[in-house]
Design a protein around this motif. Structure first.
Motif, PDB file in Angstrom:
ATOM      1  N   GLU A 104      94.453  34.809  34.779  1.00  0.00           N
ATOM      2  CA  GLU A 104      94.199  34.546  36.196  1.00  0.00           C
ATOM      3  C   GLU A 104      94.358  35.861  36.998  1.00  0.00           C
ATOM      4  N   PHE A 105      93.384  36.115  37.863  1.00  0.00           N
ATOM      5  CA  PHE A 105      93.375  37.354  38.657  1.00  0.00           C
ATOM      6  C   PHE A 105      93.019  37.040  40.103  1.00  0.00           C
ATOM      7  N   VAL A 106      93.485  37.886  40.987  1.00  0.00           N
ATOM      8  CA  VAL A 106      93.093  37.850  42.395  1.00  0.00           C
ATOM      9  C   VAL A 106      92.567  39.231  42.755  1.00  0.00           C
ATOM     10  N   VAL A 107      91.389  39.264  43.368  1.00  0.00           N
ATOM     11  CA  VAL A 107      90.820  40.530  43.828  1.00  0.00           C
ATOM     12  C   VAL A 107      90.780  40.492  45.355  1.00  0.00           C
ATOM     13  N   VAL A 108      91.372  41.549  45.983  1.00  0.00           N
ATOM     14  CA  VAL A 108      91.359  41.678  47.436  1.00  0.00           C
ATOM     15  C   VAL A 108      90.361  42.770  47.793  1.00  0.00           C
ATOM     16  N   LEU A 109      89.340  42.404  48.571  1.00  0.00           N
ATOM     17  CA  LEU A 109      88.275  43.339  48.946  1.00  0.00           C
ATOM     18  C   LEU A 109      88.367  43.613  50.452  1.00  0.00           C
ATOM     19  N   SER A 110      88.787  44.822  50.843  1.00  0.00           N
ATOM     20  CA  SER A 110      88.899  45.161  52.263  1.00  0.00           C
ATOM     21  C   SER A 110      87.514  45.382  52.852  1.00  0.00           C
ATOM     22  N   ASN A 111      87.391  45.083  54.170  1.00  0.00           N
ATOM     23  CA  ASN A 111      86.113  45.256  54.898  1.00  0.00           C
ATOM     24  C   ASN A 111      84.970  44.555  54.167  1.00  0.00           C
ATOM     25  N   CYS A 112      85.191  43.319  53.779  1.00  0.00           N
ATOM     26  CA  CYS A 112      84.177  42.568  53.019  1.00  0.00           C
ATOM     27  C   CYS A 112      84.118  41.136  53.553  1.00  0.00           C
ATOM     28  N   SER A 113      82.890  40.651  53.799  1.00  0.00           N
ATOM     29  CA  SER A 113      82.707  39.288  54.297  1.00  0.00           C
ATOM     30  C   SER A 113      82.611  38.310  53.128  1.00  0.00           C
ATOM     31  N   GLN A 114      82.616  37.023  53.464  1.00  0.00           N
ATOM     32  CA  GLN A 114      82.549  36.003  52.411  1.00  0.00           C
ATOM     33  C   GLN A 114      81.205  36.034  51.703  1.00  0.00           C
ATOM     34  N   ASP A 115      80.122  36.254  52.436  1.00  0.00           N
ATOM     35  CA  ASP A 115      78.795  36.287  51.802  1.00  0.00           C
ATOM     36  C   ASP A 115      78.723  37.404  50.765  1.00  0.00           C
ATOM     37  N   LYS A 116      79.223  38.585  51.130  1.00  0.00           N
ATOM     38  CA  LYS A 116      79.215  39.701  50.184  1.00  0.00           C
ATOM     39  C   LYS A 116      80.118  39.407  48.998  1.00  0.00           C
TER      40      LYS A 116
ATOM     41  N   ALA B 120      87.002  33.349  49.463  1.00  0.00           N
ATOM     42  CA  ALA B 120      87.278  33.084  50.878  1.00  0.00           C
ATOM     43  C   ALA B 120      87.466  34.424  51.572  1.00  0.00           C
ATOM     44  N   ASP B 121      87.169  34.459  52.898  1.00  0.00           N
ATOM     45  CA  ASP B 121      87.486  35.678  53.652  1.00  0.00           C
ATOM     46  C   ASP B 121      88.480  35.350  54.762  1.00  0.00           C
ATOM     47  N   SER B 122      88.942  36.392  55.458  1.00  0.00           N
ATOM     48  CA  SER B 122      90.061  36.244  56.390  1.00  0.00           C
ATOM     49  C   SER B 122      89.655  35.760  57.767  1.00  0.00           C
ATOM     50  N   SER B 123      88.373  35.646  58.040  1.00  0.00           N
ATOM     51  CA  SER B 123      87.943  35.205  59.368  1.00  0.00           C
ATOM     52  C   SER B 123      88.399  33.771  59.616  1.00  0.00           C
ATOM     53  N   GLY B 124      89.149  33.566  60.676  1.00  0.00           N
ATOM     54  CA  GLY B 124      89.618  32.228  61.021  1.00  0.00           C
ATOM     55  C   GLY B 124      90.931  31.840  60.378  1.00  0.00           C
ATOM     56  N   TYR B 125      91.546  32.704  59.612  1.00  0.00           N
ATOM     57  CA  TYR B 125      92.813  32.359  58.947  1.00  0.00           C
ATOM     58  C   TYR B 125      93.896  33.330  59.412  1.00  0.00           C
ATOM     59  N   PRO B 126      95.094  32.828  59.678  1.00  0.00           N
ATOM     60  CA  PRO B 126      96.142  33.668  60.262  1.00  0.00           C
ATOM     61  C   PRO B 126      96.873  34.564  59.275  1.00  0.00           C
ATOM     62  N   SER B 127      96.821  34.241  57.966  1.00  0.00           N
ATOM     63  CA  SER B 127      97.617  35.011  57.013  1.00  0.00           C
ATOM     64  C   SER B 127      96.914  35.098  55.668  1.00  0.00           C
ATOM     65  N   PHE B 128      97.432  36.006  54.857  1.00  0.00           N
ATOM     66  CA  PHE B 128      96.880  36.156  53.506  1.00  0.00           C
ATOM     67  C   PHE B 128      97.108  34.900  52.674  1.00  0.00           C
ATOM     68  N   ASP B 129      98.267  34.294  52.843  1.00  0.00           N
ATOM     69  CA  ASP B 129      98.556  33.078  52.055  1.00  0.00           C
ATOM     70  C   ASP B 129      97.536  31.978  52.323  1.00  0.00           C
TER      71      ASP B 129
END
Length: 469
Positions: free
Chosen positions: A392-404, A432-441
């Motif tokens: 199991e892995f999590v990838v965090v992509l900075s400056n990236c939208s959900q479509d991309k 998922a992307d961060s738009s509309g969400y208050p935290s990383f969790d």
């Protein structure tokens, strides 16, 4: 620990740097040092160790007529002082000579022009007499009389009498001697004479006003030598440092300065630059030592920083896949990646358990590495790859939208399938992307739910439901 070869290289490098600093410091310090010597030389000249003011008070080439015509009422209080007169037996003073002596007393017996630091006297040619500005000690007087050292013998021997001087020398009204050793005191004396005459004809010269100064008595001359050099333009009295430095210093490493004493005499001072350089050599050794110590400390500090960085990276790194572990969530790197808009992709390997059960854990580990290689091929180098479990892995992509992020997740699936590892390895992804969400969790929770849905579609739902990574 630094090797011997590296240590010698460090010493050479440090000494080269110290030499560069030393040269720069010399270029800064030497002008100050030379300027200090120049000021001392100027002070030596102004202190009248070479050109006394007493003769200048009388004036250059004073005419006998000026003395005779001087106000007799002013000269009346000044009587001849026998204690200051040296007259050979059988000789007597002429009336003009007595007038000259009284005028001399008028100038130098007053407090205003009191003689200090020099032996000032009149030498009279016709009577061969000496008359001094202050009383003569009896032992000196007896010695002068005993040795018959009077005007004509004395100045003729030293070649500074006006009556024996050339017309060129008398052009400025002053005659200078070269420094000589006084027969009475043993001091090095420098004499200056101003003629007293009734015309420019040497036969009409009555005498000289003479000032003797102790040339070597000044603090400036302490530890110095001098020599008189005859040049086509007259006499050059050259002052140098002690003889050792004069011998070993090349001519181009002397800094010369000079002053004209009269129209035929120049006083020069040659400063050995080499002497100053050698005096500062201990500073070069000190710079070398300090530079070596600084270099060693700098290398040690650099080594400690590198070790600390490697240790920190090791603490954040998953040893098997060389990706980050969950500790990266506590770092500034993670904080920077999750500022502004960012996307999260949750990744889970499909059929890993089947591969482990069928082919063994070694191939199961190879399957996980295949997924990591595919991630590195698809995602950017500065994206964060975090291993949260076995496959199991999590990838965090900075400056990236959900479509991309969805496009990248699709490319990842294709890349893994194209590898055809045991013809069964695939991955499931949730985005998922961060738009509309208050935290990383909260973003991670949404991506994890999406992964659960993607996994369910393949009929490969995990025994555990969508737990947060």
């Amino acid at each position: 620990m630094i090797s011997t070869k590296l240590s010698w290289a460090l010493v050479r490098q440090s000494c080269s740097l110290a030499t560069l600093i030393f040269v720069v410091l010399l270029l800064i310090l030497l002008p100050f040092k030379i300027d200090k010597e120049h000021k001392a030389f100027v002070h030596f000249l102004r202190a009248k160790h070479t050109v006394p003011s007493y003769v200048e008070l009388l004036g250059k080439g004073l005419s006998l007529h000026d003395i005779i015509d001087f106000d007799s009422a002013l000269l009346a209080p000044f009587k001849l002082d026998p204690s200051r007169l040296l007259l050979p037996p059988g000789n007597h003073l002429l009336p003009e000579e007595e007038q000259i002596i009284r005028y001399f007393d008028y100038l130098y017996s007053s407090r205003k022009n009191a003689v200090r630091g020099a032996f000032v006297y009149i030498g009279l040619y016709k009577s061969n007499a000496l008359y001094v500005a202050s009383p003569i000690p009896e032992e000196v007087k007896n010695r002068l009389i005993h040795d018959h050292i009077l005007t004509n013998e004395f100045c003729q021997r030293l070649h500074y009498c006006s009556k024996d001087a050339s017309a060129e020398s008398l052009a400025d009204g002053i005659v200078l001697s070269i420094p000589y050793v006084d027969e009475i005191t043993g001091n090095v004396i420098f004499s200056m004479a101003a003629p007293i005459s009734s015309s420019h004809d040497p036969a009409h010269m009555w005498g000289d006003v003479i000032a003797d100064t102790a040339f070597m008595a000044s603090g400036f001359m302490r530890g110095k030598d001098y020599e008189s050099v005859m040049t086509p333009y007259g006499t050059d009295i050259v002052i140098t440092g002690d003889s050792l430095w004069t011998r070993i210093t090349p001519e181009f490493l002397f800094y010369p300065m000079s002053n004209h004493l009269d129209n035929l005499t120049t006083l020069s001072y040659k400063v050995s630059v080499l002497r100053f350089v050698v005096q500062y050599v201990p500073l070069w050794f000190l710079l070398c030592v300090l530079t070596v110590i600084f270099q060693l400390r700098y290398m040690r500090l650099k080594q400690l920083r590198a070790e600390r960085q490697r240790f920190g990276e090791a603490m954040l790194q998953d040893p098997f896949t060389k990706t980050y572990n969950k500790k990266v969530y506590e770092t500034l790197t993670f904080k920077a990646a999750t500022e502004g808009l960012y996307a999260v992709i949750c990744i889970d390997g499909d059929k890993i358990k089947t591969i482990n059960d069928t082919y063994g854990h070694k191939l199961g580990d190879m399957a996980i590495l295949q997924i990591v290689e595919a991630m590195r091929a698809v995602f950017r180098e500065n994206d964060l790859f975090i291993r949260t479990g076995g496959d199991e892995f999590v990838v965090v992509l900075s400056n990236c939208s959900q479509d991309k992020a969805l496009q990248l997740a699709h490319k990842l699936k294709e890349n893994v399938e194209q590898r055809q590892f045991l013809s069964m390895l695939t991955v499931s992804c949730g985005v998922a992307d961060s738009s509309g969400y208050p935290s990383f969790d909260s973003v991670l929770q949404v991506a994890d739910k999406a992964l659960y849905v993607d996994k369910a579609k393949k009929g490969g739902m995990r025994p555990s439901d969508n737990s947060l990574r």
